[in-house]
Design a protein around this motif. Structure first.
Motif, PDB file in Angstrom:
ATOM      1  N   ASN A  74       0.853  -1.185   0.000  1.00  0.00           N
ATOM      2  CA  ASN A  74       0.000   0.000   0.000  1.00  0.00           C
ATOM      3  C   ASN A  74       0.892   1.240   0.000  1.00  0.00           C
ATOM      4  OD1 ASN A  74      -1.696   2.264   1.601  1.00  0.00           O
ATOM      5  ND2 ASN A  74      -3.098   0.857   0.572  1.00  0.00           N
ATOM      6  N   TYR A  95      -3.732  -4.210   7.983  1.00  0.00           N
ATOM      7  CA  TYR A  95      -4.088  -2.815   8.236  1.00  0.00           C
ATOM      8  C   TYR A  95      -2.832  -1.998   8.507  1.00  0.00           C
ATOM      9  CZ  TYR A  95      -9.178  -3.237   8.344  1.00  0.00           C
ATOM     10  OH  TYR A  95     -10.497  -3.413   7.988  1.00  0.00           O
ATOM     11  N   ASP A 112      -7.110  -0.121   5.116  1.00  0.00           N
ATOM     12  CA  ASP A 112      -7.216  -1.531   4.723  1.00  0.00           C
ATOM     13  C   ASP A 112      -6.274  -1.705   3.548  1.00  0.00           C
ATOM     14  OD1 ASP A 112      -7.942  -3.907   3.365  1.00  0.00           O
ATOM     15  OD2 ASP A 112      -9.958  -3.839   4.187  1.00  0.00           O
ATOM     16  N   THR A 113      -5.133  -2.353   3.770  1.00  0.00           N
ATOM     17  CA  THR A 113      -4.083  -2.363   2.747  1.00  0.00           C
ATOM     18  C   THR A 113      -4.479  -3.120   1.484  1.00  0.00           C
ATOM     19  OG1 THR A 113      -3.038  -4.299   3.776  1.00  0.00           O
ATOM     20  CG2 THR A 113      -2.248  -2.124   4.459  1.00  0.00           C
ATOM     21  N   ALA A 114      -5.331  -4.146   1.617  1.00  0.00           N
ATOM     22  CA  ALA A 114      -5.716  -4.940   0.444  1.00  0.00           C
ATOM     23  C   ALA A 114      -6.622  -4.147  -0.492  1.00  0.00           C
ATOM     24  CB  ALA A 114      -6.403  -6.225   0.884  1.00  0.00           C
ATOM     25  N   SER A 115      -7.636  -3.500   0.056  1.00  0.00           N
ATOM     26  CA  SER A 115      -8.590  -2.765  -0.775  1.00  0.00           C
ATOM     27  C   SER A 115      -8.122  -1.343  -1.066  1.00  0.00           C
ATOM     28  CB  SER A 115      -9.952  -2.711  -0.089  1.00  0.00           C
ATOM     29  OG  SER A 115      -9.901  -1.916   1.088  1.00  0.00           O
ATOM     30  N   LYS A 117      -8.895   1.091   0.771  1.00  0.00           N
ATOM     31  CA  LYS A 117      -9.856   1.997   1.405  1.00  0.00           C
ATOM     32  C   LYS A 117      -9.343   2.418   2.781  1.00  0.00           C
ATOM     33  CE  LYS A 117     -13.857  -0.022  -0.936  1.00  0.00           C
ATOM     34  NZ  LYS A 117     -15.171  -0.699  -0.776  1.00  0.00           N
ATOM     35  N   TYR A 118      -9.723   3.615   3.192  1.00  0.00           N
ATOM     36  CA  TYR A 118      -9.269   4.085   4.497  1.00  0.00           C
ATOM     37  C   TYR A 118     -10.325   4.987   5.135  1.00  0.00           C
ATOM     38  CZ  TYR A 118      -7.937   8.316   1.857  1.00  0.00           C
ATOM     39  OH  TYR A 118      -7.943   9.427   1.053  1.00  0.00           O
TER      40      TYR A 118
END
Length: 243
Positions: A74, A95, A112-115, A117-118
């Motif tokens: 990320n 995370y 959220d490192t995979a998606s 989104k934060y």
């Protein structure tokens, strides 16, 4: 180049002299993954506790999180004009947290490192120097403000708040072992303070050390180890299955 090593040494971050570039290498010195990350004046480098995931932040607001193979899991940038003041990443890298701000306000970004989104939360105090925080694989983030330790949920809401005697700017630690956290810092009167608490914010023990000017904490095998400016301390933790 100045080396920074992860817990097991599988990821080494080599920061160059003008702090604008970090090379990612393994313990044999071979470049791995993304090989190089760039930014303007590195402000912080940190690693996950007990694993080999690294993080770095820069004065220009950029930040990166890399796994043990040097792959960037990320990256991003804080709002314009903000400096990255702190970074943290969970043990499995699920995370990450970024503390950023300027001289007027500070904020916390939980990622959220995979998606990618934060969520974001405004902090109560402005921190001119680095302070401590810890993020778990379920996105819970414990952050040490000037007069409180606050737990933030993945959505950025405050899950708990532990009021503490005001801290002095400078060195502090927050560490986690299972559902128990330890926090150490120096109070404004110069005394070191230790706080042990559960993930729901319930305080287990608080203790002051008048002869210590600073205190660092770490967990290993059910023990919490404290290193002060003058002495060493060790406490055994028993966690009932219900906790």
């Amino acid at each position: 180049e100045y080396p920074y090593l992860s817990y097991n040494g599988r990821l080494v971050m080599l920061l160059n002299g003008d702090q604008s570039r970090i090379r990612l290498v393994d313990y044999n010195g071979n470049e791995i993954g993304a090989r190089i990350i760039y930014g303007r004046l590195c402000t912080v480098i940190s690693f996950s506790d007990g694993s080999d995931i690294g993080a770095a932040g820069f004065l220009d607001g950029t930040y990166y999180f890399a796994d043990q193979k040097g792959a960037i899991i990320n990256s991003g940038r804080a709002p314009s004009g903000c400096v990255v003041k702190g970074v943290a990443v969970s043990d499995r890298g699920l995370y990450a947290a970024v503390h950023y701000g300027d001289d007027a306000s500070d904020s916390l970004r939980i990622i959220d490192t995979a998606s990618g989104k934060y969520s974001e939360a405004r902090l109560k105090s402005v921190h001119p120097v680095k302070t401590s925080m810890c993020v778990t694989d379920d996105g819970m983030t414990a952050f040490m403000d000037l007069d409180a330790i606050t737990g933030f949920s993945p959505s950025g809401g405050a899950a708990f708040e532990i009021r503490i005697p005001p801290k002095r700017y400078g060195f502090s630690t927050i560490r986690r072992c299972g559902n128990v956290y330890s926090a150490t810092y120096t109070k404004t009167n110069g005394e070191a303070r230790f706080c042990l608490f559960r993930k729901d914010g319930t305080v287990i023990i608080e203790r002051d050390y008048p002869t210590e000017s600073f205190m660092e904490s770490s967990f290993r095998d059910g023990l919490v180890f404290l290193r002060g400016s003058d002495s060493l301390y060790c406490y055994r933790i028993h966690q009932p299955a219900s906790l």
